[in-house]
Design an enzyme around this catalytic site. Structure first.
Site, mmCIF file in Angstrom:
data_model
loop_
_atom_site.group_PDB
_atom_site.id
_atom_site.type_symbol
_atom_site.label_atom_id
_atom_site.label_comp_id
_atom_site.label_asym_id
_atom_site.label_seq_id
_atom_site.Cartn_x
_atom_site.Cartn_y
_atom_site.Cartn_z
ATOM 1 N N ASN A 1 0.827 -1.210 0.000
ATOM 2 C CA ASN A 1 0.000 0.000 0.000
ATOM 3 C C ASN A 1 0.858 1.256 0.000
ATOM 4 O O ASN A 1 1.828 1.346 0.746
ATOM 5 C CB ASN A 1 -0.877 0.029 1.245
ATOM 6 C CG ASN A 1 -1.528 -1.299 1.524
ATOM 7 O OD1 ASN A 1 -2.275 -1.798 0.709
ATOM 8 N ND2 ASN A 1 -1.189 -1.897 2.654
ATOM 9 N N HIS B 1 11.109 -6.146 -1.496
ATOM 10 C CA HIS B 1 10.071 -6.385 -2.500
ATOM 11 C C HIS B 1 8.965 -5.329 -2.398
ATOM 12 O O HIS B 1 8.616 -4.696 -3.398
ATOM 13 C CB HIS B 1 9.501 -7.794 -2.299
ATOM 14 C CG HIS B 1 8.416 -8.160 -3.256
ATOM 15 N ND1 HIS B 1 8.656 -8.835 -4.429
ATOM 16 C CD2 HIS B 1 7.085 -7.941 -3.229
ATOM 17 C CE1 HIS B 1 7.522 -9.016 -5.071
ATOM 18 N NE2 HIS B 1 6.539 -8.482 -4.367
ATOM 19 N N GLU B 2 8.450 -5.128 -1.195
ATOM 20 C CA GLU B 2 7.338 -4.180 -1.039
ATOM 21 C C GLU B 2 7.817 -2.753 -1.324
ATOM 22 O O GLU B 2 7.104 -1.967 -1.923
ATOM 23 C CB GLU B 2 6.713 -4.277 0.351
ATOM 24 C CG GLU B 2 6.264 -5.686 0.760
ATOM 25 C CD GLU B 2 5.389 -6.399 -0.247
ATOM 26 O OE1 GLU B 2 4.632 -5.720 -0.983
ATOM 27 O OE2 GLU B 2 5.460 -7.649 -0.333
HETATM 28 ZN ZN ZN Z 1 4.512 -8.132 -4.789
#
Ligand code: ZN
Length: 866
Positions: free
Chosen positions: A265, A297-298
């Protein structure tokens, strides 16, 4: 036939309306939350006289168009609302009431412990309010949260905090504004009483970003590794991709109840606490590595996913395959690149190859789905990353970076397709776009058959390649692939031999890469002075299964020039030795000798060596069987292990003692390598079934200060010396029963146990106070691990199947996503022997006969039984 509830890529239509701005107010009360949603709407399709808004499980209180009640202008069904409105531009206000405490699906707004949080990818937002809940509707969001101050002192939203206010009667307000347009799946909200660890990051242009990690109070000391990982990721993305962070805040919240690993998010990542919290006493080396990679990754999604998002969910690999490739490259730069590549490929084979071999195989870009949640798969993610890696190989680092720059420049702020990404890459030249696109359209793992011969007189070396591309699940013929194949020709000493390729067109610019484009191709190498040893698919340059019967594994294990291939050779050689044992009942002496050479090799990194000494898992071995038969594989593995331990027990003991430093908990490569290596050899030694070795494992449990050492010792004792395990299992339980993340490990050790009676203990553990069926991590640790325990799950009685089926039914009524995840255990159905197949069929039919089964589970099971 096309069924009603199936969604097709080729039926995509653009939305009729766009929500330009979304102004949300959440009023959080004791047993419900009021959501006031004011949307500034614009009509995109001039002919539209109505619009459709998604909304599920909502209590609708009011709909207004331009502040006038829209009585009679809307109609609701199970999936949403049709609203009559022919205005070009208008304000649509919808007020809904939702009940987060009763939400067990963990989609939309729900409670995890004392925290209220959200999960909206892919279609959770429609459980919060009525909305055009699709990724091509990119809107500017403002979020106002009002709640009781004592219960919810922390109120978080996307973007930047712009206003706070104290209200009467013990309530307060926080207003967050996100300056970047985004789809609703990236919307997030958190309210709770949380502890926080804060730091900063200075960007390449000198902006200071506030970094906050919010966790349950008391867990603050376990956030250091996550924070350092975040800072490293931010720096790396600047250095390697020139991507700078774009908000003033970067907030991460760790929650215990979460369906996935983590969620990107905008400015407010929500994480499964498994990927945030760690210290030496409670987390293993693998956990630390996992945190570094998932945090990265995020973070990387901020550009590949958030700034540029997907037009529709068929494009999921656009953001996931690319971002997995980015996080794998980051981890390779931070750690040992060879070790990273080995573990990436190992994971691909254990998860994605299994998926590709079964009835749920699908291309990285599927063309239809019933339940999009079922497509968050290893194929979309991990195979997707391999496809990006091939583009990187074709282009080389520099052109790849130019392609990425063009992609960011052209599509920033848009919702796009995989074709758009490929266009930007192809603008740099270097590969045939049309032929390469097959990687997006076809499914199942192809095989590459390799054969070679050498003509001493003419000094020519012939390499023949044959692609075996299996038919699709639906039985359609699939075409051969176009891909880069890295290789080397080595002399007896492992040095690269010179050569001249007959047809230079077959040669990629980079020296040791062939461009393969036909089903069958022959490569002729000239001026090869001696008979070469071929090393092929170096660094796993293309996601194929390679069959090369003339390969000299012993040579490649000892003298291969490519680190990955040395590992690969150990695995292939071990698989051949296991096959040999099953056929003849004899141990392959040459294999035992070659294994010894790896054991003795001082030139190898410790962690790489640990990987090379590991025998293939049952899951990998089962893939090679046409008819699954677990017992002989398991027996052969045991016999081979024992033979190696018998032959090398002195060396192994010395190696164990030399590398065992129970007081060391450092996370550098040397320390982690020592732990990995000595634990591998301890595993071999245990198979000797000797008291002195059992004593080593017991002492390791008692003395070591790291979770890595303790949990491995516990696992080995549980499988080899249950009498010694008992006291330590209860010690472990007493010590960590308040720490749910560590209890996951405890449950997994027991659920993975190959001793008899595992199923009874797993059943009993469901009643243990630490277990909670509503917490996905616990379900995965106990039931999920049991379903992957091949020995127990495939037990000839069929009890394993019946038990997992019962759990799927129970979970489906609570959390269909988790139930579907568990159902994938049944994918082996078509390859079972007739007796097991009958038993599994019974179990599957029992699930399918359950009333009101979710589409998540029914879609999977219908494919499996088909
Ligand atoms: Zn992902």
């Amino acid at each position: 036939m096309r069924q009603d509830n199936t969604i097709y890529l080729d039926q995509y239509t653009a939305p009729s309306h766009h929500v330009i701005h979304t102004d949300l107010t959440f009023e959080i009360f004791e047993d419900h939350t009021l959501v006031i949603n004011r949307m500034q709407m614009r009509r995109l399709n001039a002919d539209a006289t109505s619009l459709y808004l998604h909304g599920e499980g909502l209590k609708l209180l009011c709909v207004k168009i331009d502040d006038v009640k829209a009585e009679g202008a809307f109609e609701c069904d199970e999936k949403g609302m049709t609203l009559q409105c022919d205005k070009e531009s208008f304000i649509l206000q919808v007020v809904t009431k939702i009940y987060p405490d009763e939400n067990t699906t963990l989609e939309g707004l729900y409670r995890s412990g004392t925290i209220l949080c959200t999960q909206n990818e892919p279609e959770g937002f429609r459980h919060i309010t009525y909305f055009i809940d699709r990724p091509d509707n990119m809107s500017l969001f403002t979020t106002t949260i009002i709640a009781e101050t004592s219960r919810y002192p922390i109120l978080l939203g996307n973007g930047n905090l712009v206003e706070t206010e104290v209200y009467p009667e013990g309530r307060h307000m926080a207003k967050w504004e996100d300056p970047f347009a985004k789809p609703s799946y990236l919307f997030a909200l958190v309210a709770g009483d949380l502890g926080v660890v804060s730091d900063t990051f200075e960007t390449m242009n000198g902006r200071e970003i506030a970094l906050n990690i919010y966790v349950d109070q008391g867990n603050e000391p376990k956030c250091g590794h996550a924070m350092r990982s975040l800072q490293k990721s931010m720096r790396w993305d600047e250095e390697v991709y020139a991507r700078e962070y774009d908000l003033d805040f970067y907030n991460i919240v760790a929650v215990d109840s979460f369906n996935m690993g983590a969620m990107e998010n905008k400015g407010l990542n929500i994480f499964n606490s498994h990927y945030v919290l760690a210290d030496e006493d409670s987390a293993t080396d693998q956990n630390f590595m996992g945190i570094e990679s998932v945090i990265a990754h995020e973070y990387f999604h901020n550009w590949t996913g958030n700034r540029i998002t997907c037009r529709d969910w068929f494009q999921l690999t656009l953001k996931e395959g690319l971002t997995v490739f980015r996080d794998q490259s980051f981890s390779a730069d931070m750690n040992d690149a060879v070790v990273q590549r080995i573990s990436d490929v190992k994971a691909l084979r254990e998860r994605q190859f299994v998926e590709d071999a079964g009835p749920t195989a699908h291309p990285i870009k599927p063309t239809s789905y019933q339940e999009i949640n079922n497509f968050y798969t290893a194929t979309i993610y991990e195979k997707g990353a391999e496809v990006i890696r091939m583009i990187h190989t074709f282009l080389g680092a520099e052109k790849y970076r130019a392609g990425m720059d063009l992609y960011f420049e052209t599509f920033d702020g848009q919702a796009v397709r995989t074709e758009d990404f490929l266009w930007a890459m192809h603008e740099q030249g270097g590969f045939d776009l049309e032929r390469f696109s097959l990687w997006y359209q076809q499914e199942r793992t192809p095989t590459l058959e390799v054969s070679t011969h050498y003509e001493a007189e003419s000094k020519k070396f012939f390499l023949e390649l044959k692609q075996q591309v299996p038919n699709s699940v639906a039985g359609e013929r699939q075409k051969p692939y176009y891909f880069p194949l890295a290789f080397s020709l080595l002399d007896e000493m492992g040095q690269e031999l010179n050569y001249l390729l007959d047809d230079e067109k077959q040669h990629h610019l980079d020296r040791d890469i062939l461009v393969v484009q036909e089903q069958e191709s022959t490569f002729v190498f000239q001026n090869v002075v001696s008979e070469p040893k071929l090393s092929i698919n170096n660094n796993f340059s293309a996601p194929f299964k390679v069959v090369y019967s003339e390969a000299d594994y012993g040579f490649l294990m000892a003298k291969g020039s490519d680190g990955f291939i040395r590992y690969e050779a150990t695995q292939k050689a071990a698989m051949a030795a296991i096959e040999h044992y099953i056929e003849s009942g004899e141990i392959d002496a040459a294999y035992v000798k070659n294994f010894g050479a790896v054991l003795d090799d001082e030139s190898l990194g410790l962690e790489a060596k640990a990987f090379m000494l590991e025998l293939p898992s049952l899951s990998i071995l089962m893939q090679e069987q046409t008819l699954i038969d677990v017992a002989p594989l398991s027996e052969a593995l045991g016999a081979l292990k024992k033979a190696l331990a018998t032959k090398y027990h002195n060396k192994m003991l010395v190696m164990y003692q030399f590398n065992h430093r129970p007081e060391n908990s450092d996370l550098d490569a040397q320390s982690m390598g020592e732990r990995a290596l000595k634990n591998i050899v301890l595993g071999y030694l245990m198979s000797l079934e000797e008291e002195r070795v059992y004593a080593l494992a017991s002492r390791q449990y008692d003395e070591s200060i790291t979770m890595t050492d303790r949990i491995i010792a516990l696992d080995l004792l549980e499988n080899y010396a249950p009498d010694l395990a008992e006291a330590r299992l209860s010690d472990f339980y007493e010590r960590y029963k308040e720490d749910t993340l560590v209890m996951n490990k405890y449950l997994s050790v027991l659920a993975a146990s190959e001793r008899t009676g595992t199923i009874d203990r797993v059943q009993a553990l469901q009643n243990d106070p630490v277990y909670d069926v509503k917490v996905p991590n616990l379900v995965r640790a106990l039931i999920g691990v049991f379903a992957r325990n091949a020995v127990a799950f495939h037990a000839p009685t069929g009890y394993g199947y019946a038990f997992v089926a019962e759990k799927v039914i129970e979970l489906d009524s609570l959390n269909p996503q988790i139930a579907a995840g568990l159902s994938t255990a049944f994918r082996s159905y078509s390859r079972l022997n007739p007796e097991s197949k009958l038993l599994m069929k019974e179990a599957l039919e029992k699930i399918l006969n359950t009333s009101s089964l979710s589409s998540n589970v029914s879609e999977l099971l219908e494919k499996i039984l088909d």
